[in-house]
Design a protein around this motif. Structure first.
Motif, mmCIF file in Angstrom:
data_model
loop_
_atom_site.group_PDB
_atom_site.id
_atom_site.type_symbol
_atom_site.label_atom_id
_atom_site.label_comp_id
_atom_site.label_asym_id
_atom_site.label_seq_id
_atom_site.Cartn_x
_atom_site.Cartn_y
_atom_site.Cartn_z
ATOM 1 N N LYS A 178 -41.501 -133.638 127.659
ATOM 2 C CA LYS A 178 -41.812 -132.331 128.245
ATOM 3 C C LYS A 178 -42.610 -131.441 127.300
ATOM 4 O O LYS A 178 -43.133 -130.422 127.727
ATOM 5 N N TYR A 223 -38.581 -128.443 121.113
ATOM 6 C CA TYR A 223 -37.614 -129.171 121.926
ATOM 7 C C TYR A 223 -36.743 -128.209 122.721
ATOM 8 O O TYR A 223 -36.540 -128.388 123.929
ATOM 9 N N VAL A 224 -36.232 -127.187 122.066
ATOM 10 C CA VAL A 224 -35.359 -126.205 122.730
ATOM 11 C C VAL A 224 -36.094 -125.546 123.892
ATOM 12 O O VAL A 224 -35.554 -125.425 124.994
ATOM 13 N N ARG A 225 -37.331 -125.132 123.657
ATOM 14 C CA ARG A 225 -38.108 -124.469 124.720
ATOM 15 C C ARG A 225 -38.398 -125.411 125.883
ATOM 16 O O ARG A 225 -38.206 -125.066 127.046
ATOM 17 N N TYR A 274 -36.983 -128.273 126.815
ATOM 18 C CA TYR A 274 -35.835 -128.882 127.492
ATOM 19 C C TYR A 274 -34.721 -127.885 127.791
ATOM 20 O O TYR A 274 -33.668 -128.280 128.287
ATOM 21 N N ASP A 275 -34.967 -126.618 127.472
ATOM 22 C CA ASP A 275 -33.953 -125.585 127.663
ATOM 23 C C ASP A 275 -32.627 -126.036 127.038
ATOM 24 O O ASP A 275 -31.557 -125.927 127.635
ATOM 25 N N ALA A 276 -32.747 -126.575 125.822
ATOM 26 C CA ALA A 276 -31.599 -127.163 125.132
ATOM 27 C C ALA A 276 -30.869 -126.130 124.288
ATOM 28 O O ALA A 276 -31.465 -125.195 123.770
ATOM 29 N N THR A 277 -29.584 -126.337 124.151
ATOM 30 C CA THR A 277 -28.772 -125.499 123.269
ATOM 31 C C THR A 277 -28.809 -126.086 121.854
ATOM 32 O O THR A 277 -29.190 -127.245 121.655
ATOM 33 N N GLU A 290 -26.811 -129.239 121.747
ATOM 34 C CA GLU A 290 -27.509 -130.406 122.292
ATOM 35 C C GLU A 290 -28.510 -130.966 121.284
ATOM 36 O O GLU A 290 -28.645 -132.187 121.148
#
Length: 101
Positions: A35, A60-62, A64-67, A70
Motif C-alpha cells: 500500500k 507503514y503506519v500511514r 496501513y492505518d497500523a498501530t 501492530e
C-alpha cells in the motif's frame, strides 16, 4: 520444538521448519500489493520484510492505518523468522519453481 503457523487469512497450517512456512506463504497464497509503493509480492514474511526494509515505520503506519503495537508485532515476526531461517534455501526453492515442502 514449536511449530511455525501460517496465519495468513485464517490459514492455521503449521510447519516444522520455518523455511517450509515461507515457501508455503509465497507459493500457496495470493500475492499482495504494498500500500506504500504498489509493489506486488508474496504475502507473509516477504511482505513484512519489504515493508520494513523498503519503507519507514511512519510510511507503514500511514498506509496501513497500523498501530504501534501492530508495527512492533510485525517487526518481531521479521526478527524471529530471520534468526531461524535459511533465506538462501527459501529463495533457491522458490527460484527452482517447485515450491516443494
Amino acid at each position: 520444538m514449536s511449530r511455525w503457523e501460517c496465519a495468513i487469512e485464517g490459514d492455521d497450517r503449521t510447519f516444522d521448519r520455518v523455511e517450509d512456512l515461507i515457501v508455503h506463504q509465497a507459493s500457496a497464497h495470493e500475492h499482495v500489493e504494498c500500500k506504500v509503493c504498489g509493489t506486488v509480492l508474496p504475502d507473509g514474511y516477504f511482505a513484512i520484510r519489504h515493508a520494513f526494509e523498503e519503507h519507514t515505520r511512519a510510511d507503514y503506519v500511514r498506509a496501513y492505518d497500523a498501530t504501534a503495537a501492530e508495527v512492533r508485532r510485525r517487526e518481531q515476526v521479521k526478527q524471529v523468522v530471520e534468526s531461524a531461517a535459511d533465506i538462501r534455501e527459501v529463495v533457491d526453492r522458490l527460484e527452482g519453481g517447485d515450491g516443494t515442502l
